[in-house]
Design a protein around this motif. Structure first.
Motif, PDB file in Angstrom:
ATOM      1  N   ALA A 165      -2.799  -0.035  -8.517  1.00 18.17           N
ATOM      2  CA  ALA A 165      -4.216   0.200  -8.237  1.00 18.17           C
ATOM      3  C   ALA A 165      -4.416   1.544  -7.564  1.00 18.17           C
ATOM      4  CB  ALA A 165      -4.767  -0.912  -7.345  1.00 18.17           C
ATOM      5  N   GLU A 166      -5.544   2.177  -7.872  1.00 18.63           N
ATOM      6  CA  GLU A 166      -5.906   3.443  -7.233  1.00 18.63           C
ATOM      7  C   GLU A 166      -7.341   3.364  -6.729  1.00 18.63           C
ATOM      8  OE1 GLU A 166      -5.372   7.056  -9.347  1.00 18.63           O
ATOM      9  OE2 GLU A 166      -3.201   7.067  -9.057  1.00 18.63           O
ATOM     10  N   GLN A 167      -7.523   3.744  -5.473  1.00 17.89           N
ATOM     11  CA  GLN A 167      -8.851   3.837  -4.863  1.00 17.89           C
ATOM     12  C   GLN A 167      -9.108   5.311  -4.555  1.00 17.89           C
ATOM     13  OE1 GLN A 167      -9.030   2.905  -0.765  1.00 17.89           O
ATOM     14  NE2 GLN A 167     -11.205   2.351  -0.755  1.00 17.89           N
ATOM     15  N   ALA A 182      -7.997 -12.319  -8.014  1.00 15.84           N
ATOM     16  CA  ALA A 182      -7.232 -12.477  -6.773  1.00 15.84           C
ATOM     17  C   ALA A 182      -6.639 -11.148  -6.318  1.00 15.84           C
ATOM     18  CB  ALA A 182      -6.120 -13.507  -6.983  1.00 15.84           C
ATOM     19  N   ALA A 183      -6.092 -10.374  -7.257  1.00 14.83           N
ATOM     20  CA  ALA A 183      -5.509  -9.075  -6.902  1.00 14.83           C
ATOM     21  C   ALA A 183      -6.592  -8.115  -6.408  1.00 14.83           C
ATOM     22  CB  ALA A 183      -4.780  -8.484  -8.108  1.00 14.83           C
ATOM     23  N   SER A 184      -7.759  -8.158  -7.034  1.00 13.12           N
ATOM     24  CA  SER A 184      -8.864  -7.300  -6.594  1.00 13.12           C
ATOM     25  C   SER A 184      -9.305  -7.666  -5.187  1.00 13.12           C
ATOM     26  CB  SER A 184     -10.040  -7.429  -7.569  1.00 13.12           C
ATOM     27  OG  SER A 184      -9.702  -6.946  -8.845  1.00 13.12           O
ATOM     28  N   MET A 185      -9.436  -8.953  -4.925  1.00  9.01           N
ATOM     29  CA  MET A 185      -9.848  -9.398  -3.592  1.00  9.01           C
ATOM     30  C   MET A 185      -8.807  -9.014  -2.558  1.00  9.01           C
ATOM     31  SD  MET A 185     -12.394 -11.153  -2.064  1.00  9.01           S
ATOM     32  CE  MET A 185     -12.326  -9.822  -0.848  1.00  9.01           C
ATOM     33  N   GLU A 237     -14.922   2.043  -6.022  1.00 10.44           N
ATOM     34  CA  GLU A 237     -14.312   1.584  -7.272  1.00 10.44           C
ATOM     35  C   GLU A 237     -12.798   1.661  -7.153  1.00 10.44           C
ATOM     36  OE1 GLU A 237     -14.602   2.351 -12.107  1.00 10.44           O
ATOM     37  OE2 GLU A 237     -15.307   3.887 -10.706  1.00 10.44           O
ATOM     38  N   VAL A 238     -12.129   0.629  -7.632  1.00  8.72           N
ATOM     39  CA  VAL A 238     -10.660   0.596  -7.674  1.00  8.72           C
ATOM     40  C   VAL A 238     -10.250   0.200  -9.086  1.00  8.72           C
ATOM     41  CG1 VAL A 238      -8.562  -0.498  -6.813  1.00  8.72           C
ATOM     42  CG2 VAL A 238     -10.422   0.053  -5.232  1.00  8.72           C
ATOM     43  N   ILE A 239      -9.359   0.992  -9.681  1.00  4.80           N
ATOM     44  CA  ILE A 239      -8.880   0.739 -11.041  1.00  4.80           C
ATOM     45  C   ILE A 239      -7.422   0.311 -10.985  1.00  4.80           C
ATOM     46  CG2 ILE A 239      -8.478   1.761 -13.322  1.00  4.80           C
ATOM     47  CD1 ILE A 239     -10.752   3.724 -12.690  1.00  4.80           C
ATOM     48  N   PHE A 240      -7.089  -0.728 -11.735  1.00  2.00           N
ATOM     49  CA  PHE A 240      -5.732  -1.252 -11.803  1.00  2.00           C
ATOM     50  C   PHE A 240      -5.134  -0.884 -13.158  1.00  2.00           C
ATOM     51  CE2 PHE A 240      -7.933  -3.669  -8.684  1.00  2.00           C
ATOM     52  CZ  PHE A 240      -7.008  -4.148  -7.781  1.00  2.00           C
ATOM     53  N   TYR A 241      -3.957  -0.247 -13.120  1.00  2.00           N
ATOM     54  CA  TYR A 241      -3.283   0.188 -14.337  1.00  2.00           C
ATOM     55  C   TYR A 241      -2.075  -0.698 -14.623  1.00  2.00           C
ATOM     56  CZ  TYR A 241      -6.081   4.400 -13.634  1.00  2.00           C
ATOM     57  OH  TYR A 241      -7.123   5.266 -13.452  1.00  2.00           O
ATOM     58  N   ALA A 242      -1.657  -0.682 -15.889  1.00  2.00           N
ATOM     59  CA  ALA A 242      -0.557  -1.555 -16.302  1.00  2.00           C
ATOM     60  C   ALA A 242       0.777  -1.130 -15.701  1.00  2.00           C
ATOM     61  CB  ALA A 242      -0.462  -1.584 -17.827  1.00  2.00           C
ATOM     62  N   GLN A 294       0.816  -1.206   0.000  1.00  2.42           N
ATOM     63  CA  GLN A 294       0.000   0.000   0.000  1.00  2.42           C
ATOM     64  C   GLN A 294       0.855   1.263   0.000  1.00  2.42           C
ATOM     65  OE1 GLN A 294      -2.008   1.072   3.634  1.00  2.42           O
ATOM     66  NE2 GLN A 294      -3.833   1.759   2.551  1.00  2.42           N
ATOM     67  N   ARG A 295       0.381   2.260  -0.744  1.00  2.18           N
ATOM     68  CA  ARG A 295       0.908   3.619  -0.654  1.00  2.18           C
ATOM     69  C   ARG A 295      -0.257   4.522  -0.279  1.00  2.18           C
ATOM     70  NH1 ARG A 295       3.487   4.909  -6.456  1.00  2.18           N
ATOM     71  NH2 ARG A 295       4.665   3.000  -6.880  1.00  2.18           N
ATOM     72  N   ILE A 296      -0.009   5.548   0.521  1.00  2.00           N
ATOM     73  CA  ILE A 296      -1.064   6.474   0.920  1.00  2.00           C
ATOM     74  C   ILE A 296      -0.701   7.877   0.449  1.00  2.00           C
ATOM     75  CG2 ILE A 296      -2.315   7.511   2.844  1.00  2.00           C
ATOM     76  CD1 ILE A 296      -1.945   4.978   4.401  1.00  2.00           C
ATOM     77  N   THR A 297      -1.627   8.506  -0.275  1.00  2.00           N
ATOM     78  CA  THR A 297      -1.460   9.894  -0.681  1.00  2.00           C
ATOM     79  C   THR A 297      -2.674  10.682  -0.181  1.00  2.00           C
ATOM     80  OG1 THR A 297      -2.547   9.521  -2.804  1.00  2.00           O
ATOM     81  CG2 THR A 297      -0.163   9.195  -2.726  1.00  2.00           C
ATOM     82  N   VAL A 298      -2.748  11.965  -0.517  1.00  2.00           N
ATOM     83  CA  VAL A 298      -3.769  12.827   0.064  1.00  2.00           C
ATOM     84  C   VAL A 298      -5.178  12.410  -0.339  1.00  2.00           C
ATOM     85  CG1 VAL A 298      -4.644  15.182   0.192  1.00  2.00           C
ATOM     86  CG2 VAL A 298      -2.171  14.758   0.211  1.00  2.00           C
ATOM     87  N   MET A 299      -5.416  12.191  -1.625  1.00  2.36           N
ATOM     88  CA  MET A 299      -6.780  11.945  -2.100  1.00  2.36           C
ATOM     89  C   MET A 299      -7.036  10.517  -2.568  1.00  2.36           C
ATOM     90  SD  MET A 299      -8.472  14.575  -1.462  1.00  2.36           S
ATOM     91  CE  MET A 299      -9.986  14.119  -2.296  1.00  2.36           C
ATOM     92  N   VAL A 300      -6.006   9.708  -2.720  1.00  5.70           N
ATOM     93  CA  VAL A 300      -6.201   8.336  -3.202  1.00  5.70           C
ATOM     94  C   VAL A 300      -5.328   7.379  -2.404  1.00  5.70           C
ATOM     95  CG1 VAL A 300      -6.772   9.059  -5.557  1.00  5.70           C
ATOM     96  CG2 VAL A 300      -4.413   8.518  -4.977  1.00  5.70           C
ATOM     97  N   ASN A 301      -5.783   6.143  -2.311  1.00  6.62           N
ATOM     98  CA  ASN A 301      -4.938   5.060  -1.837  1.00  6.62           C
ATOM     99  C   ASN A 301      -4.380   4.339  -3.054  1.00  6.62           C
ATOM    100  OD1 ASN A 301      -5.477   5.596   0.844  1.00  6.62           O
ATOM    101  ND2 ASN A 301      -7.089   4.053   1.008  1.00  6.62           N
ATOM    102  N   ARG A 302      -3.100   4.056  -3.050  1.00  5.03           N
ATOM    103  CA  ARG A 302      -2.480   3.327  -4.157  1.00  5.03           C
ATOM    104  C   ARG A 302      -1.920   2.006  -3.644  1.00  5.03           C
ATOM    105  NH1 ARG A 302      -0.610   8.680  -5.856  1.00  5.03           N
ATOM    106  NH2 ARG A 302      -1.683   9.234  -7.790  1.00  5.03           N
ATOM    107  N   TYR A 303      -1.976   1.013  -4.513  1.00  3.51           N
ATOM    108  CA  TYR A 303      -1.456  -0.312  -4.184  1.00  3.51           C
ATOM    109  C   TYR A 303      -0.585  -0.816  -5.329  1.00  3.51           C
ATOM    110  CZ  TYR A 303      -5.093  -0.326  -0.601  1.00  3.51           C
ATOM    111  OH  TYR A 303      -5.886  -0.020   0.475  1.00  3.51           O
ATOM    112  N   GLU A 304       0.612  -1.252  -4.995  1.00  4.85           N
ATOM    113  CA  GLU A 304       1.483  -1.900  -5.977  1.00  4.85           C
ATOM    114  C   GLU A 304       1.244  -3.401  -5.930  1.00  4.85           C
ATOM    115  OE1 GLU A 304       5.524  -1.042  -5.095  1.00  4.85           O
ATOM    116  OE2 GLU A 304       5.360   1.110  -5.508  1.00  4.85           O
TER     117      GLU A 304
END
Length: 206
Positions: A49-51, A193-196, A59-64, A22-32
């Protein structure tokens, strides 16, 4: 679905082991999401991933990659701000790969999730009931529970028909949340699996 030999049809994208950080920023949570190298160490980035916070439908979107120019999969809640909402997991073309949802009643004492994929129904629970109860007590302490969670907890998902393990998520001690995810069942697509795995962190307090 099964093969001609009678064995389950494997998912299109199978990754037996990977890491979530997990990474935490001001407006979104990010996950590697990182691959596991043969020696067990973290390998290359598989998805980012960004939440976005404060959305009516989770909603969480996963980018390449880090550029975030190509969304490759995502998950989204069907209902608005519902603690036991169904979440659909989509591939990059909008096809549904599977679903998951939280069992609200069972989760009051021990977090419990439903997970489904083609040919599979599974249920996942916190591994240690005592830790689950202690976490809930800790969360009731004013201010403290929102700052730091001192408990390392894990989730185990099993096939509801056979009791066989299909997915595990093990939290490791770190400043930021870090998880080792193992997927022994080839019916569970990596994207599901990554989404879960991300949802177990991002939606755990819902």
């Amino acid at each position: 679905m099964t093969t001609s030999s009678g064995s389950p049809q494997p998912a299109p994208m199978v990754v037996p082991r990977f890491f979530v950080r997990q990474r935490i920023t001001v407006m979104v949570n990010r996950y590697e999401i990182r691959a596991a190298d043969p020696d067990g160490s973290e390998g290359p980035l598989m998805a980012l991933a960004e939440q976005k916070r404060m959305k009516l439908k989770e909603e969480v979107i996963f980018y390449a990659d880090e550029s975030k120019t190509r969304p490759v999969f995502s998950f989204k809640a069907r209902q608005r701000l519902d603690v036991h909402a169904e979440h659909d997991v989509y591939d990059e073309y909008g096809s549904v790969l599977g679903t998951f949802s939280k069992q609200f009643g069972a989760s009051l004492l021990r977090s419990t999730w439903n997970l489904s994929a083609p040919g599979l129904q599974a249920v996942g629970r916190e591994r240690r009931p005592v830790i689950a109860i202690l976490r809930r007590i800790w969360d009731l302490i004013p201010y403290v529970g929102d700052i730091w969670v001192p408990f390392v907890f894990h989730f185990d998902f099993v096939d509801t028909a056979t009791g066989q393990p299909v997915l595990t998520s093990e939290r490791k001690k770190a400043i930021r949340d870090r998880y080792v995810v193992t997927v022994p069942d080839p019916r569970v697509d990596f994207r599901l699996a990554a989404s879960m795995a991300v949802a177990l962190d991002a939606l755990q307090s819902r």
